[in-house]
Design an enzyme around this catalytic site. Structure first.
Site, mmCIF file in Angstrom:
data_model
loop_
_atom_site.group_PDB
_atom_site.id
_atom_site.type_symbol
_atom_site.label_atom_id
_atom_site.label_comp_id
_atom_site.label_asym_id
_atom_site.label_seq_id
_atom_site.Cartn_x
_atom_site.Cartn_y
_atom_site.Cartn_z
ATOM 1 C CG PHE A 1 43.694 46.648 40.983
ATOM 2 C CD1 PHE A 1 42.744 47.650 40.963
ATOM 3 C CD2 PHE A 1 44.594 46.619 42.046
ATOM 4 C CE1 PHE A 1 42.676 48.598 41.973
ATOM 5 C CE2 PHE A 1 44.537 47.562 43.065
ATOM 6 C CZ PHE A 1 43.576 48.554 43.030
ATOM 7 C CB CYS B 1 38.043 43.285 42.369
ATOM 8 S SG CYS B 1 39.320 43.842 43.506
ATOM 9 C CD GLU C 1 29.707 49.965 38.603
ATOM 10 O OE1 GLU C 1 29.031 48.915 38.469
ATOM 11 O OE2 GLU C 1 30.286 50.281 39.656
ATOM 12 C CG HIS D 1 33.154 46.827 40.847
ATOM 13 N ND1 HIS D 1 33.464 45.562 41.298
ATOM 14 C CD2 HIS D 1 34.288 47.568 40.978
ATOM 15 C CE1 HIS D 1 34.720 45.530 41.695
ATOM 16 N NE2 HIS D 1 35.247 46.735 41.508
ATOM 17 C CG HIS E 1 36.187 45.364 47.184
ATOM 18 N ND1 HIS E 1 35.836 44.203 46.514
ATOM 19 C CD2 HIS E 1 36.850 46.130 46.264
ATOM 20 C CE1 HIS E 1 36.264 44.256 45.282
ATOM 21 N NE2 HIS E 1 36.873 45.413 45.096
ATOM 22 C CE LYS F 1 32.881 45.375 45.427
ATOM 23 N NZ LYS F 1 31.945 45.241 44.294
#
Length: 414
Positions: A402, A164, A315, A304, A341, A336
């Site tokens: 990931f 991502c 985050e 994010h 996403h 998002k």
């Protein structure tokens, strides 16, 4: 690190769950619209899928592309070409030596539709019915290859795959191509086309997707106490990066400057972020240092923030650690919540949003946050846009993936 060449953004392109181009996508984002909707198919019933909604692309490729070119491209490449054509036109369709143009377009997963369709064909009809273009369509470098072919970009065609964070890392690599002197212009960004029953089922099995089937538009809710996972999305976003001196010489319109890039890895877990956020903090700190700005210059962060229970707060704490005493002056957006996403396309789309936020001095909102998490110690822009201050400003766009990939980009005004 001292920049060898300043890198600016002269063109923007996108096709997203909010709109078929940048203008409609940006307008929808400022209006707080959601691109998530119930899937118009029988997948959930047929396969027993626990999720029956996604942030599907707003304008279908067949409304934009000719049928012959669609037949030789996976949807991931189709989206990339649509966004790249818009970005190139937006940049003024410059007539350049192709040896000085680069292409860096990434995807987190690649041609999954082509891969799975070809497997179905093989099982059901035999090897002779598998299409000869299958491999060029499914390979993850297919989008960047088609962009390179479209615009004669011969300085290099690259496809960095970092889950991502792929779209943001592609832009970071494009910046480095220009700084190093390999190119004067780079077409960079990310794309993803994974609204397919297998990826949806796989993400659902990993317990990372929201299960709010009764409320798709309200399912993505970053930083809300009731968040339960992300909404899978699709689309592409592309930026035209250009050496500042080159853009000035041709009289190009400039949106903003990509002032700094920061890339780190957690080295911790294949899916979970490192709990202390150390890698995220290092990435943001490196990007600020690279841009030669301080935390006090930052007025906006596009997070994010996927709407997962654990990831959002890691985050948020990382941003707080980097921004420090300036946190109360920073407008935090989690877009998002509207787009879903886009996986490998997410970082690129959020870079477009960050560039536009700095250019227009307006931070887009975060929607669906009825009950902010009490642990969030940042000023979240909720429901309506927020004006950003005049003068020299900086914004951070975060993208994490990931595998422990961390990418931070610093955007400044010009």
């Amino acid at each position: 690190m001292t920049n060898v060449r300043d890198v600016v953004v002269t063109g923007l392109g996108a096709t997203t769950p909010l709109g078929g181009d940048v203008a409609s996508t940006w307008t929808a984002a400022l209006n707080g619209e959601s691109g998530a909707r119930t899937l118009d198919n029988d997948w959930a019933e047929t396969y027993g899928m626990p999720v029956n909604f996604a942030a599907t692309i707003k304008v279908k490729p067949e409304e934009v592309l000719a049928r012959p070119e669609m037949k030789r491209m996976d949807p991931s490449a189709q989206y990339a070409i649509i966004a790249a054509r818009e970005a190139w036109t937006d940049a003024g369709s410059p007539e350049l030596d192709g040896d000085r143009i680069g292409s860096v377009v990434s995807s987190g997963i690649g041609g999954i539709w082509t891969t799975l369709d070809a497997w179905d064909t093989l099982r059901e009809k035999g090897a002779r019915r598998v299409l000869p273009m299958t491999v060029p369509m499914l390979m993850p470098n297919s989008p960047t290859a088609y962009v390179s072919l479209e615009f004669g970009a011969r300085a290099g065609a690259h496809a960095l795959v970092s889950a991502c964070a792929s779209g943001a890392e592609a832009i970071a690599y494009g910046v480095e191509m220009i700084r190093s002197g390999r190119a004067d212009v780079v077409i960079a960004g990310g794309t993803e086309a994974t609204i397919h029953p297998m990826p949806i089922s796989a993400f659902a099995a990993s317990r990372t997707l929201s299960l709010r089937n009764d409320d798709p538009a309200g399912a993505s809710r970053p930083y809300d106490v009731d968040r339960d996972g992300f909404v899978i999305g699709e689309g592409a976003a592309i930026v035209v990066l250009e050496a500042a001196d080159h853009a000035a010489a041709r009289g190009a319109r400039v949106y903003a400057k990509i002032g700094g890039i920061g890339l780190t890895a957690d080295g911790y877990h294949i899916t979970s972020p490192e709990p202390t956020g150390a890698g995220q903090i290092r990435a943001m700190g490196a990007a600020l240092e690279d841009a030669q700005v301080t935390a006090a210059d930052v007025v906006h962060v596009n997070a994010h923030a996927t709407s997962t229970v654990v990831g959002d707060l890691i985050e948020a704490r990382s941003v707080s650690a980097v921004i420090g005493a300036s946190a109360d002056r920073v407008a935090l957006s989690a877009t998002k919540s509207m787009t879903g996403h886009l996986l490998g396309g997410a970082g690129a789309l959020e870079t477009v949003f960050t560039v536009l936020a700095v250019h227009h001095r307006q931070a887009p909102p975060t929607i669906n946050v009825a009950n902010p998490d009490p642990e969030l110690a940042l000023d979240l822009v909720r429901d309506t846009p927020r004006a950003l201050p005049a003068g020299d400003i900086a914004a951070i766009n975060n993208s994490f993936g990931f595998g422990g990939h961390n990418v931070a980009l610093v955007v400044t005004n010009v």
